[in-house]
Design a protein around this motif. Structure first.
Motif, PDB file in Angstrom:
ATOM      1  N   VAL A 185       0.837  -1.149  -0.091  1.00  0.00           N
ATOM      2  CA  VAL A 185      -0.044  -0.058   0.289  1.00  0.00           C
ATOM      3  C   VAL A 185       1.019   1.205  -0.061  1.00  0.00           C
ATOM      4  N   VAL A 186       0.510   2.241  -0.761  1.00  0.00           N
ATOM      5  CA  VAL A 186       1.369   3.489  -0.812  1.00  0.00           C
ATOM      6  C   VAL A 186       0.222   4.564  -0.504  1.00  0.00           C
ATOM      7  N   PRO A 187       0.108   4.693   0.551  1.00  0.00           N
ATOM      8  CA  PRO A 187      -0.984   5.883   1.231  1.00  0.00           C
ATOM      9  C   PRO A 187      -0.352   7.298   0.612  1.00  0.00           C
ATOM     10  N   GLY A 188      -1.206   8.272   0.303  1.00  0.00           N
ATOM     11  CA  GLY A 188      -0.622   9.527   0.034  1.00  0.00           C
ATOM     12  C   GLY A 188       0.146   9.759  -1.278  1.00  0.00           C
ATOM     13  N   TRP A 189       0.112   8.682  -2.119  1.00  0.00           N
ATOM     14  CA  TRP A 189       1.156   8.745  -3.362  1.00  0.00           C
ATOM     15  C   TRP A 189       1.080   9.829  -4.034  1.00  0.00           C
ATOM     16  N   GLU A 190      -0.159  10.849  -3.959  1.00  0.00           N
ATOM     17  CA  GLU A 190      -0.257  11.789  -4.715  1.00  0.00           C
ATOM     18  C   GLU A 190       0.899  13.104  -4.236  1.00  0.00           C
ATOM     19  N   ASP A 191       1.541  12.969  -3.159  1.00  0.00           N
ATOM     20  CA  ASP A 191       2.395  14.138  -2.708  1.00  0.00           C
ATOM     21  C   ASP A 191       3.928  13.701  -3.213  1.00  0.00           C
ATOM     22  N   SER A 192       4.170  12.472  -3.983  1.00  0.00           N
ATOM     23  CA  SER A 192       5.389  12.164  -4.411  1.00  0.00           C
ATOM     24  C   SER A 192       5.641  12.958  -5.802  1.00  0.00           C
ATOM     25  N   THR A 193       7.125  12.902  -5.980  1.00  0.00           N
ATOM     26  CA  THR A 193       7.124  13.252  -7.547  1.00  0.00           C
ATOM     27  C   THR A 193       6.332  12.635  -8.620  1.00  0.00           C
ATOM     28  N   ILE A 216      -8.604   5.134  -0.585  1.00  0.00           N
ATOM     29  CA  ILE A 216      -9.682   4.406  -0.177  1.00  0.00           C
ATOM     30  C   ILE A 216      -9.708   2.843  -0.582  1.00  0.00           C
ATOM     31  N   GLU A 217      -9.421   2.784  -1.842  1.00  0.00           N
ATOM     32  CA  GLU A 217      -9.260   1.376  -2.472  1.00  0.00           C
ATOM     33  C   GLU A 217      -8.009   0.656  -1.952  1.00  0.00           C
ATOM     34  N   TYR A 218      -6.754   1.283  -1.568  1.00  0.00           N
ATOM     35  CA  TYR A 218      -5.666   0.678  -0.879  1.00  0.00           C
ATOM     36  C   TYR A 218      -6.047   0.185   0.618  1.00  0.00           C
ATOM     37  N   MET A 219      -7.032   1.223   1.338  1.00  0.00           N
ATOM     38  CA  MET A 219      -7.443   0.624   2.597  1.00  0.00           C
ATOM     39  C   MET A 219      -8.301  -0.625   2.401  1.00  0.00           C
ATOM     40  N   THR A 220      -9.204  -0.497   1.563  1.00  0.00           N
ATOM     41  CA  THR A 220     -10.114  -1.651   1.293  1.00  0.00           C
ATOM     42  C   THR A 220      -9.337  -3.015   1.126  1.00  0.00           C
ATOM     43  N   PHE A 221      -8.157  -2.878  -0.019  1.00  0.00           N
ATOM     44  CA  PHE A 221      -7.280  -3.886  -0.357  1.00  0.00           C
ATOM     45  C   PHE A 221      -6.587  -4.335   1.020  1.00  0.00           C
ATOM     46  N   LEU A 222      -6.091  -3.388   1.965  1.00  0.00           N
ATOM     47  CA  LEU A 222      -5.559  -3.880   3.015  1.00  0.00           C
ATOM     48  C   LEU A 222      -6.487  -4.762   4.040  1.00  0.00           C
ATOM     49  N   ALA A 223      -7.652  -4.265   4.047  1.00  0.00           N
ATOM     50  CA  ALA A 223      -8.426  -4.907   4.934  1.00  0.00           C
ATOM     51  C   ALA A 223      -8.816  -6.432   4.562  1.00  0.00           C
ATOM     52  N   ASP A 224      -8.928  -6.698   3.330  1.00  0.00           N
ATOM     53  CA  ASP A 224      -9.097  -7.824   2.871  1.00  0.00           C
ATOM     54  C   ASP A 224      -7.760  -8.855   2.837  1.00  0.00           C
ATOM     55  N   TRP A 225      -6.585  -8.020   2.489  1.00  0.00           N
ATOM     56  CA  TRP A 225      -5.492  -9.088   3.047  1.00  0.00           C
ATOM     57  C   TRP A 225      -5.182  -9.255   4.319  1.00  0.00           C
ATOM     58  N   PRO A 248      -1.730   2.267   7.461  1.00  0.00           N
ATOM     59  CA  PRO A 248      -2.028   0.536   7.656  1.00  0.00           C
ATOM     60  C   PRO A 248      -2.275   0.213   9.045  1.00  0.00           C
ATOM     61  N   ILE A 249      -1.889   0.767  10.177  1.00  0.00           N
ATOM     62  CA  ILE A 249      -2.143   0.205  11.443  1.00  0.00           C
ATOM     63  C   ILE A 249      -3.741   0.634  12.044  1.00  0.00           C
ATOM     64  N   CYS A 250      -4.203   1.422  11.005  1.00  0.00           N
ATOM     65  CA  CYS A 250      -5.653   1.710  11.313  1.00  0.00           C
ATOM     66  C   CYS A 250      -6.682   0.580  10.787  1.00  0.00           C
ATOM     67  N   PRO A 253      -8.496  -1.342  13.884  1.00  0.00           N
ATOM     68  CA  PRO A 253      -9.666  -0.806  14.476  1.00  0.00           C
ATOM     69  C   PRO A 253     -10.754  -0.505  13.679  1.00  0.00           C
ATOM     70  N   MET A 254     -10.528  -0.300  12.274  1.00  0.00           N
ATOM     71  CA  MET A 254     -11.652  -0.191  11.094  1.00  0.00           C
ATOM     72  C   MET A 254     -12.443  -1.598  11.029  1.00  0.00           C
ATOM     73  N   LEU A 255     -11.579  -2.502  11.081  1.00  0.00           N
ATOM     74  CA  LEU A 255     -12.502  -3.845  10.865  1.00  0.00           C
ATOM     75  C   LEU A 255     -13.278  -4.357  12.025  1.00  0.00           C
ATOM     76  N   TYR A 256     -12.635  -4.051  13.267  1.00  0.00           N
ATOM     77  CA  TYR A 256     -13.116  -4.320  14.509  1.00  0.00           C
ATOM     78  C   TYR A 256     -14.285  -3.155  14.779  1.00  0.00           C
ATOM     79  N   GLN A 257     -14.234  -2.143  14.901  1.00  0.00           N
ATOM     80  CA  GLN A 257     -15.122  -1.112  15.446  1.00  0.00           C
ATOM     81  C   GLN A 257     -16.175  -0.582  13.996  1.00  0.00           C
ATOM     82  N   ASP A 258     -15.467  -0.442  12.913  1.00  0.00           N
ATOM     83  CA  ASP A 258     -16.629   0.170  11.847  1.00  0.00           C
ATOM     84  C   ASP A 258     -17.253  -0.748  11.064  1.00  0.00           C
ATOM     85  N   MET A 259     -16.344  -2.144  10.892  1.00  0.00           N
ATOM     86  CA  MET A 259     -17.001  -3.061  10.243  1.00  0.00           C
ATOM     87  C   MET A 259     -17.878  -4.208  11.542  1.00  0.00           C
TER      88      MET A 259
END
Length: 324
Positions: A185-193, A216-225, A248-250, A253-259
């Motif tokens: 996962v590469v969060p915040g990729w937009e701020d790279s060169t 968001i798609e990275y987060m859902t991918f990581l959740a499935d993984w 990624p550490i979030c 809690p996303m799966l446990y609390q929000d899902m």
């Protein structure tokens, strides 16, 4: 008889107290994590690729000591820049003495400074731009949507950059990850060169923003993984702070609390290499116990924090895990 190499034996003999002892404890915990069949996420913040962490991190990947990576867009691209433009980099050991005029002169010479190392814009950024654009454009024309790291994997595996290689390709951690098709996962990729360059093509109407998959798609991918790979536990090895670790550490809690998936296991190993100060209120400086209150770590999770320079600590821990 120990199966450890000379570096590991030196560490065991001399690293006995304070941050040095924490390094050994964390390295042994990493080994124990793998020994019980658990997996490990490694997050890369800072300028670890420009620091040439790939020399040893690539071997961690080839040796299957890493199972998923979270990194900044800068680390993703700068490993490849080092691969194709290494001889054009300029080291500035007296960087603390530079004046604003000195810095301006570096810019005028196409040199972008990261502490004591300058990345050559023309040979690094622009050399990649021509080839990565073709991958973006082909995906765009075909109505295909890709993650940022998938584009880089395609670029490396195509062989189009081989004529530019200036170091041993085995020292490129992104190449090792591409060969292994390692989840990333590469969060915040937009701020790279490369993220900025992609955005420029969107502004010019040459590419669609939707061609690159979102955070968001990275987060859902990581959740499935995470769901699919947590039966024996997943550890979290964090180099530096920032979004590479926060994102990624979030997922737990996303799966446990929000899902409301109450059987979601916590991260079952945690280590952070950081020199951030706790009292500043920064997430990067938060001690591991604070993560218990956020539903990320269990009360029983082995927790380690090494308050030191990651460019020194990470290679030593990896050497220990690799039995060097």
């Amino acid at each position: 008889m120990s199966d450890k190499g000379e570096v590991s034996k030196f560490i065991e003999k001399h690293f006995l107290h304070f941050n040095a002892a924490s390094l050994v404890d964390a390295a042994k915990g990493y080994e124990a994590q793998l020994g019980q069949g658990a997996k490990m996420l490694v997050s890369l913040a800072g300028a670890m690729s420009t620091a040439e962490l790939g020399k040893i991190f690539s071997e961690m990947i080839r040796s299957k000591k890493v199972h998923v990576i979270s990194c900044t867009g800068a680390n993703l691209e700068e490993d490849i820049m080092n691969l194709v433009a290494h001889s054009h980099y300029k080291r500035v050991p007296n960087y603390r003495d530079l004046t604003p005029q000195d810095e301006w002169n570096l810019l005028q010479n196409g040199l972008n400074r990261v502490t004591d190392t300058c990345i050559p814009e023309e040979e690094a950024f622009r050399r990649l731009q021509e080839h990565i654009y073709k991958i973006w454009k082909q995906a765009d024309d075909n109505g295909e949507r890709l993650f940022p790291h998938e584009c880089m994997y395609r670029l490396l595996l195509s062989g189009v950059l081989e004529e530019y290689y200036e170091i041993d390709v085995r020292d490129s951690w992104v190449f090792a990850a591409a060969k292994a098709n390692l989840p990333m996962v590469v969060p915040g990729w937009e701020d790279s060169t490369m993220g900025n360059i992609f955005a420029s093509y969107v502004l010019k109407g040459e590419l669609k923003a939707s061609t690159i998959k979102s955070g968001i798609e990275y987060m859902t991918f990581l959740a499935d993984w995470y769901r699919q790979n947590s039966s024996n536990g997943i550890g979290f090895f964090q180099i530096g702070g920032g979004i590479a670790g926060d994102f990624p550490i979030c997922v737990v809690p996303m799966l446990y609390q929000d899902m409301e998936e109450k059987d979601t296991p916590f991260w079952n190993y945690f280590c952070q290499i950081s020199d951030s100060t706790t009292s500043y209120g920064s997430y990067s400086g938060a001690v591991p116990n604070e993560k218990i209150t956020w539903g990320k770590l269990d009360i029983k999770t082995p927790k380690f924090i090494i308050e030191s320079d990651a460019t020194i600590v990470a290679p030593l821990i990896f050497a220990y895990v690799l039995k060097i």
